[in-house]
Scaffold this active site. Structure first.
Site, PDB file in Angstrom:
ATOM      1  N   SER A   1     -16.039  -4.408 -13.484  1.00  0.00           N
ATOM      2  CA  SER A   1     -16.116  -5.743 -14.053  1.00  0.00           C
ATOM      3  C   SER A   1     -17.211  -6.580 -13.706  1.00  0.00           C
ATOM      4  O   SER A   1     -17.510  -7.654 -14.028  1.00  0.00           O
ATOM      5  CB  SER A   1     -14.746  -6.615 -13.926  1.00  0.00           C
ATOM      6  OG  SER A   1     -14.543  -6.869 -12.595  1.00  0.00           O
TER       7      SER A   1
ATOM      8  N   HIS B   1     -15.140   1.167  -0.491  1.00  0.00           N
ATOM      9  CA  HIS B   1     -13.896   0.361  -0.201  1.00  0.00           C
ATOM     10  C   HIS B   1     -12.614   1.042   0.697  1.00  0.00           C
ATOM     11  O   HIS B   1     -11.670   0.607   0.549  1.00  0.00           O
ATOM     12  CB  HIS B   1     -13.342  -0.462  -1.390  1.00  0.00           C
ATOM     13  CG  HIS B   1     -14.511  -1.516  -2.209  1.00  0.00           C
ATOM     14  ND1 HIS B   1     -14.324  -1.839  -3.400  1.00  0.00           N
ATOM     15  CD2 HIS B   1     -15.362  -1.848  -1.582  1.00  0.00           C
ATOM     16  CE1 HIS B   1     -15.235  -2.708  -3.692  1.00  0.00           C
ATOM     17  NE2 HIS B   1     -16.047  -2.762  -2.615  1.00  0.00           N
TER      18      HIS B   1
ATOM     19  N   GLN C   1     -15.824   2.168  -5.931  1.00  0.00           N
ATOM     20  CA  GLN C   1     -15.188   1.051  -5.156  1.00  0.00           C
ATOM     21  C   GLN C   1     -13.600   1.447  -5.201  1.00  0.00           C
ATOM     22  O   GLN C   1     -12.828   0.920  -4.744  1.00  0.00           O
ATOM     23  CB  GLN C   1     -15.264  -0.085  -6.264  1.00  0.00           C
ATOM     24  CG  GLN C   1     -16.904  -0.596  -6.414  1.00  0.00           C
ATOM     25  CD  GLN C   1     -16.835  -1.678  -7.200  1.00  0.00           C
ATOM     26  OE1 GLN C   1     -16.640  -2.923  -7.245  1.00  0.00           O
ATOM     27  NE2 GLN C   1     -16.970  -1.299  -8.632  1.00  0.00           N
TER      28      GLN C   1
ATOM     29  N   ALA D   1     -13.700   4.771 -21.110  1.00  0.00           N
ATOM     30  CA  ALA D   1     -14.474   5.958 -20.268  1.00  0.00           C
ATOM     31  C   ALA D   1     -14.222   7.339 -20.567  1.00  0.00           C
ATOM     32  O   ALA D   1     -15.207   8.117 -20.583  1.00  0.00           O
ATOM     33  CB  ALA D   1     -14.196   5.680 -18.834  1.00  0.00           C
TER      34      ALA D   1
ATOM     35  N   TYR E   1       0.839  -1.221  -0.029  1.00  0.00           N
ATOM     36  CA  TYR E   1       0.008  -0.133  -0.045  1.00  0.00           C
ATOM     37  C   TYR E   1       0.829   1.309   0.228  1.00  0.00           C
ATOM     38  O   TYR E   1       0.227   2.182  -0.620  1.00  0.00           O
ATOM     39  CB  TYR E   1      -0.878  -0.023   1.272  1.00  0.00           C
ATOM     40  CG  TYR E   1      -2.265  -1.058   0.795  1.00  0.00           C
ATOM     41  CD1 TYR E   1      -2.458  -2.266   1.105  1.00  0.00           C
ATOM     42  CD2 TYR E   1      -3.223  -0.519  -0.053  1.00  0.00           C
ATOM     43  CE1 TYR E   1      -3.181  -2.928   0.949  1.00  0.00           C
ATOM     44  CE2 TYR E   1      -4.233  -1.263  -0.444  1.00  0.00           C
ATOM     45  CZ  TYR E   1      -4.086  -2.522  -0.040  1.00  0.00           C
ATOM     46  OH  TYR E   1      -5.221  -3.373  -0.399  1.00  0.00           O
TER      47      TYR E   1
ATOM     48  N   ASP F   1      -8.842   5.644  -4.901  1.00  0.00           N
ATOM     49  CA  ASP F   1      -7.879   6.837  -5.465  1.00  0.00           C
ATOM     50  C   ASP F   1      -8.826   8.022  -5.025  1.00  0.00           C
ATOM     51  O   ASP F   1      -9.965   8.055  -4.891  1.00  0.00           O
ATOM     52  CB  ASP F   1      -7.574   6.574  -6.638  1.00  0.00           C
ATOM     53  CG  ASP F   1      -8.597   6.763  -7.695  1.00  0.00           C
ATOM     54  OD1 ASP F   1      -9.028   5.795  -8.689  1.00  0.00           O
ATOM     55  OD2 ASP F   1      -9.512   7.317  -7.588  1.00  0.00           O
TER      56      ASP F   1
ATOM     57  N   GLY G   1     -16.899   1.427 -15.338  1.00  0.00           N
ATOM     58  CA  GLY G   1     -15.334   0.905 -15.447  1.00  0.00           C
ATOM     59  C   GLY G   1     -15.374  -0.179 -14.246  1.00  0.00           C
ATOM     60  O   GLY G   1     -14.345  -0.133 -13.464  1.00  0.00           O
TER      61      GLY G   1
ATOM     62  N   GLU H   1     -15.575  -2.991 -22.093  1.00  0.00           N
ATOM     63  CA  GLU H   1     -16.070  -4.359 -22.491  1.00  0.00           C
ATOM     64  C   GLU H   1     -17.465  -4.860 -21.721  1.00  0.00           C
ATOM     65  O   GLU H   1     -17.366  -4.150 -20.383  1.00  0.00           O
ATOM     66  CB  GLU H   1     -15.245  -5.329 -22.618  1.00  0.00           C
ATOM     67  CG  GLU H   1     -14.848  -6.018 -21.293  1.00  0.00           C
ATOM     68  CD  GLU H   1     -13.241  -6.260 -21.104  1.00  0.00           C
ATOM     69  OE1 GLU H   1     -12.399  -6.166 -22.163  1.00  0.00           O
ATOM     70  OE2 GLU H   1     -12.620  -5.955 -19.779  1.00  0.00           O
TER      71      GLU H   1
END
Ligand code: BV8
Length: 230
Positions: A173, A111, A93, A215, A55, A96, A171, A199
């Site tokens: 999955s 998160h 999620q 994006a 981290y 940043d 963005g 995708e």
């Protein structure tokens, strides 16, 4: 004009063009590490030095001057300015700070956040920009929700989903729960659900509308059209 309530879920893909790596592109490894070793509490207790090293590396990378918001982050900040913070909520999620840097205000980091740490004893959360030296302070840990831990502000998120006119997923999955299940709640609440991704995600069949591409291109275009229709 009735201003719509818009809930936007973002994942690592919205920050990919800003230079931050996604989680599942590199054949299941994340920055060359096994998720169980660096993103679980058990992994942290097993080897805190290794997890802090991981981290510390991510925290330094995020503060690199080349890591900046891209057009997708800015489009969401502009949407909030246009429709008002009480009509646009970003549930990210991502750990940043690129949504903040782009100017978004109404954000839930479900998160956690890379630039915050938490005192394991007191629960106190503080801003933190430097490396954590475990030998100096064994009580602070990254303010990050690891696998098996409970995501943050879930009550607010569920409430927003129940009242959403639009649920827009960008963005991600669709691998990680409970975030991957939000589209189901939005559908049940009668919201229009939209997937904007590079995708199809695992949850693609749950969305009313699906638009694929980078994006930084599809997100500004989509919201420009959405606002002009109102
Ligand atoms: C919980 C912190 C209980 C680390 C993260 C079995 C079945 C189902 C579920 C489970 C199961 N076993 C365990 C679970 C639960 C588990 C889970 O879902 N596991 C999965 C892997 C099976 N979940 C948990 O443990 C969660 N806690 O469930 O508690 C609970 C439940 C409900 C209510 C209360 C309590 C905790 C999960 C949090 C884990 N921590 N991050 C860190 O970030 O440092 S998750 C990690 O994955 C990141 O946060 C990341 O954001 C998240 C999701 O990944 P994505 O963002 O989607 O990233 P990914 O790489 O996967 O995809 C990127 C996408 O972007 C791709 O689709 C790609 O095509 C696209 N893309 C790429 N480039 C672009 C792009 N799109 C547009 N433009 C581009 N340029």
């Amino acid at each position: 004009m009735t201003i719509p309530k818009i809930v936007i879920l973002t994942g690592a893909g919205i920050s990919a063009e800003s230079g931050l790596s996604t989680f599942r592109a590199q054949n299941g490894l994340w920055e060359g590490h096994n998720v169980d070793d660096v993103a679980t509490y058990e992994g942290y207790k097993r080897d805190p030095i290794a997890v802090h090293r991981f981290y510390n590396m991510l925290r330094n990378k995020l503060q690199d001057s080349n890591v900046r918001p891209n057009a997708a982050h800015y489009a969401l900040a502009e949407l909030e300015r246009k429709l008002g913070s009480d009509n646009v909520l970003i549930v990210t999620q991502n750990v940043d700070n690129l949504h903040e840097k782009a100017g978004s205000k109404n954000i839930i980091h479900m998160h956690g956040e890379l630039l915050k740490v938490r005192n394991e004893q007191t629960g106190q959360v503080i801003d933190w920009y430097n490396d954590i030296d475990y030998n100096q302070n064994k009580l602070i840990r990254p303010h990050i929700v690891w696998f098996g831990e409970i995501p943050l502000q879930m009550d607010e998120i569920y409430d927003a989903l129940l009242h959403a006119d639009y649920f827009i997923s960008i963005g991600t999955s669709g691998n990680v729960y409970p975030a991957a299940g939000f589209v189901q709640i939005a559908n049940q609440s009668g919201a229009k659900t939209v997937e904007l991704n590079l995708e199809p995600s695992l949850g693609e069949n749950s969305f009313h509308t699906k638009i694929y591409g980078p994006a930084s291109q599809i997100v500004p275009k989509f919201f420009k059209q959405l606002v002009s229709e109102k």
